[in-house]
Design a protein around this motif. Structure first.
Motif, PDB file in Angstrom:
ATOM      1  N   GLN A  87       0.829  -1.210   0.000  1.00 28.69           N
ATOM      2  CA  GLN A  87       0.000   0.000   0.000  1.00 28.69           C
ATOM      3  C   GLN A  87       0.859   1.253   0.000  1.00 28.69           C
ATOM      4  O   GLN A  87       0.564   2.217  -0.702  1.00 28.69           O
TER       5      GLN A  87
ATOM      6  N   GLU B 206      -8.501   5.727  -5.748  1.00 29.25           N
ATOM      7  CA  GLU B 206      -8.443   4.758  -4.660  1.00 29.25           C
ATOM      8  C   GLU B 206      -7.757   3.514  -5.185  1.00 29.25           C
ATOM      9  O   GLU B 206      -8.264   2.845  -6.065  1.00 29.25           O
ATOM     10  N   ASP B 207      -6.581   3.240  -4.687  1.00 33.41           N
ATOM     11  CA  ASP B 207      -5.874   2.056  -5.124  1.00 33.41           C
ATOM     12  C   ASP B 207      -6.016   0.934  -4.088  1.00 33.41           C
ATOM     13  O   ASP B 207      -5.031   0.399  -3.591  1.00 33.41           O
ATOM     14  N   ASP B 208      -7.241   0.618  -3.755  1.00 31.02           N
ATOM     15  CA  ASP B 208      -7.460  -0.451  -2.779  1.00 31.02           C
ATOM     16  C   ASP B 208      -7.336  -1.781  -3.493  1.00 31.02           C
ATOM     17  O   ASP B 208      -8.219  -2.183  -4.243  1.00 31.02           O
TER      18      ASP B 208
ATOM     19  N   ILE C 200      -7.282  -4.255  -8.631  1.00 32.27           N
ATOM     20  CA  ILE C 200      -7.716  -2.955  -8.105  1.00 32.27           C
ATOM     21  C   ILE C 200      -8.993  -2.577  -8.840  1.00 32.27           C
ATOM     22  O   ILE C 200      -8.999  -2.501 -10.072  1.00 32.27           O
TER      23      ILE C 200
END
Lengths: 360, 360, 360, 360
Positions: free
Chosen positions: D41, D60-62, D83
């Motif tokens: 992350q 949002e790079d979740d 992602i």
């Protein structure tokens, strides 16, 4: 390159039985190919368990195409097809007791205890679902080019289906069936046999015979990239396949050269062979005749009888009796995986020879 | 990548029957490996025709290593082994009359008439000689690591050799023979049969059974790079091979799961299987048991009987009667090519897993 | 895959400076391509030392094509081109004294003392001769398709050649010269400078600028197989190359986006860019404009001045003064290797996209 | 093989800016490696836009790891990192108006109008996020083996950062910064400059300098798989990179051989070079010195000034003024992509040489 196959048409496979999702990335398809998701679903349905001859696990193979397709056509960039895992029970697996003839023990050694053992993990037959999804695109493209692929169950233990007669009709017949046997009587006989074997807590294997019709002449290379080399490397990717033969295959040993040479003749101005003992391939290269491939699928290793195994923790001999949901036979479900792998292989070779516009 | 195979150990093959030379480039071997040229020659000798059961063409396989070996050791850079062609007669070839079951017709179409048709050109069995030279290096390295490879003639038409009993002894026995049959009586019977078939202007095929002994556990990958996929892609490179099976292979269809599952047990503290129906491979991965492979070699297509064929120039049906020097059987000579291809495959996979120092 | 490059057009390289022969195997070319051996020789001549600006070693690059060519046309099977080594002196090499900035020391470690150290062994610039032979075939095929490739010496230390003006004329001009400078005055100035540097026992490097003209639009892939990735991986194969840039390259840093964006416009019904700061490539893909590549060739490491080095046997610091035959500059000889590598790369990509018939 | 890179450690990339998800499949990692998702992350955060110098698009790079990781460790089978795309506006794209110096026009031709044009589609810089996720695993493994990788912004137009001094300290310093400049004053100066350029609706590029510290000696191969070839093919995968150099790179042209040869010496019993003009690589092989690479990142093509372009539908010249969210500079965000690609490349080569257990 462990989970990747293909040179000009490449697929990359991932997933475990009980992970969040399984899927495949496909690259090498040119832009503008219409993706027939209905056909994709119908192919996935052929792989699903159905009736008493299969596991009672209900698998939802609802695929999602997350990239590479826009307005129902390929964009020319990688296609990702994903299937979410939903139906798994977080059940009672015993990783310390490897199931005989499964990959449990080799996985345990190879991955040093870090393997995802739940439901067979990456070795689960379920991982072939994305292959079927990818294969449906290849089958569709080839069909539009006139190249037809079909597979029937040639043998289930002692019960034998008839031979391919009219190749085109029989391929269509195969492809319309869930349990792909050409002779309806044999079909019923086989299904009954599998049910009996299953009722007896045992399992049974089969021989699948595939045909590639209207193959262009000249596909395949001498030596290392012979058509047999290519096709077999795709087909032996399927876990349960333990033998592959082309044309007469092992039966060649029973004949003299004079009996099995395929003589050439001209019919209606076209050169072809009078017989097809070589299954459409000479010197590793397609000769224009139907390509005939037999694959043997061993009996499903999951049986409900008590079996000897070892306890990997205590390092003692012990026994194991499986419970849960298992297939007494899987060859009828493997059929569509075979078709898919053949199509992915042949399309790769055609793109290599003719360029990517072959697909259009 | 048409004449190249192998990822970490790569071989690149070239040559035609009647060209100036044939040869192979090998790369991926680390520096410092002693090259045993006596063994290389002895392996090449196993491929040579000998006695009445082979062609009378005298092939001089005098190899020259032109690079990659210095002071009898590998330098770590590519090895080139070359064999000059000397013995060919500039004889009476008829490129317009494709020989049945040979590659002549497909080569003519694929290469649009530009193929070197003399003596089969690139499709000649002679091109396997450099493979044998390369394979001898791989066999030698594997042997030093304790991994033994051997092949016997399991079947010649109706005549069947005994099974492998003591694997190590039998592999040594195989490797010391030109005509590799375990049972001496069967050996004489087969040779006599081939002579009779040859006297009758016909040809015969055979089944070769190979064993890889002391294979480390964990070689091979699930799916696309299964050990079966890898081995079969190497073995189907050999022109006459039309079927491959592992363990029981096609015989799996005749048995129930309970009969052929390989149960696990601990013997002397080691886990192994009680039986070896899977031929040493589960889920595409070696399980430590002997790896057992059967390959069928079809009857030599060159026979001296009159055969139907077509005239490519006049596009008329005609007949062809071959003359010259041909083998009534080639499976005994193919044996060392099989061993070589297996060794090149297995060494490639071992280097991939363990790194190049595995070879030292 | 250490000495192999290319996917659809593959070359496999072998050889050492003082071994029996050096050579290359080429596969992937379709049958029926006429091989122009006169052009092949003329390209090899461009790589030969000539005049005072080069080593006095007389290299005979008499190539032999031992396979894959029949009646002056490709057969469709692998081509092997070999050059026998004749001119080498079995002289006074000191493998214990690694030459600064050469590969001697890394070779010694990597190959653990087994390397063929004579004349640089496999690292000798001489090994690029087979690349030039292979490249000549690719250049010839591309030329027939209208794709022209040429390279001039953009810079030799402070002396700078003019820019490409008329691309087609200038490429022809380049290709007709041994010392490829567009401006004749600069050519004389550079040659004189190299002679002076050589007389002073020193060496000098240069920048080569290459152009690919009439490149089809759409070659190259986003990300991993961008045209820049492909071309650079081919060009950095040449030992002395230490930098590659496309279009403005490193000069992009000196400009704002508004100054260097290549605006689009329609001229005579065709879309093209008004400027070509991106050197014919956007997003990794050819845009139809001339592809412009600069490669820097470092000064030849072989100089006749005394240099510090270590003695690998005694592990002591010492000095080394080279004697014998060396080049004060090699960039003018590297030029044809650059052209060859570019052509092999571009032809591989075109075959991938358009199929093998692209070559015909 | 268009979206796949790596031989022993392979990544397969997919996704479009406005598709459902973007992602990567990683294969070749052995089982048992602990995956540090916090580090993953934090690396993704370095790629995110931040402050006035970046686009205001909130990405949002979740990431979700859907397979190949079990109990926080690799299972040895393929890893899929995904992602989901959430933040995109389904906004006002004009596919008929290709943006200058973007891939719009080449994509339109290559993909014949079927490309997903929304937000740049597959060409969007956003697709590098999965590369960063994959790269974080490689960086972590290498770090545990003592191999450190770091990149600083060497130049932003006229503003130049100091050189690497203490390599280890400086790499740590780089890796702890979002805007990776070694000299804090220069850092402020560059940020201010980018802000000014952005305020002026323009964009600016930069030069990134990377260091690989504690590289084992002997990685890389002569010719086609030189370390420079490998690294450059990975680095040119990043769309905005237009030049790569090693060590002195293009500056070699300004020096004589005697000035830039790296002499050898023994220090504390170890052989090393007195200088490092060759950037740690000789003959394509690592020599143990720090590997030094410079990459130029061109100015972001998205600027807010009016630019000339063409209308692909009407085939008329026109102008285009971009609106929306764009970066005046991206090199500071590209930095972590560079580090990731270097790590994936180096780890692939180390696994090739040392085997998969190198990772443990």
């Amino acid at each position: 390159m462990k989970s990747v196959i293909g040179k000009n048409l490449t697929i990359s496979l991932y997933g475990e039985s009980h992970g969040k999702s399984i899927g495949v990335v496909i690259d090498g398809l040119p832009a503008g190919i219409c993706i027939d998701t209905t056909f994709m679903q119908s192919q996935l349905d052929k792989r699903k368990p159905k009736g008493k001859i299969s596991t009672q696990r209900k698998e939802e193979d609802d695929f999602i195409i997350t990239s590479g397709v826009f307005n129902e056509h390929t964009t020319g960039t990688p296609i990702h097809i994903m299937i979410e895992n939903k139906a798994h029970r977080s059940s009672d697996y015993h990783p310390e007791l490897p199931r005989p003839s499964h990959a449990d023990y080799v996985a345990h050694v190879k991955y040093r205890g870090y393997e995802d053992y739940r439901g067979g993990g990456h070795f689960s037959g379920r991982i072939t679902a994305p292959i079927v999804a990818a294969g449906s695109i290849a089958l569709d493209i080839l069909k539009r080019k006139g190249i037809l692929i079909g597979t029937h169950i040639k043998k289930c233990q002692h019960i034998e289906d008839r031979e391919f007669l009219d190749f085109e009709d029989d391929i269509i017949l195969c492809n319309n069936k869930y349990f792909s046997v050409l002779d309806e009587n044999k079909e019923q006989e086989m299904i009954k046999h599998i049910e009996n074997v299953g009722a007896n807590h045992d399992s049974v294997g089969g021989i699948l015979e595939s045909c590639i019709l209207n193959m262009p002449i000249g596909i395949g290379e001498p030596y290392f990239h012979s058509l047999e080399s290519k096709l077999s490397s795709y087909l032996f990717s399927i876990g349960a396949v333990k033998g592959i033969e082309f044309g007469l295959g092992f039966d060649f040993v029973n004949h003299l050269g004079s009996e099995v040479n395929d003589e050439l003749e001209i019919i209606d101005g076209n050169i072809q062979t009078k017989t097809n003992h070589n299954g459409g391939i000479n010197g590793g290269i397609s000769n224009g005749m139907p390509i005939l491939i037999k694959s043997v699928i061993k009996p499903t290793p999951s049986i409900f009888k008590s079996q000897n195994t070892v306890n990997l923790e205590t390092m003692e001999n012990t026994t194991l009796t499986l419970t849960g949901r298992h297939d007494p036979a899987i060859f009828h479900r493997a059929r569509v995986v075979i078709d898919s792998m053949i199509a992915l292989c042949i399309l790769d070779l055609c793109i290599e020879k003719y360029g990517e516009d072959f697909c259009l």
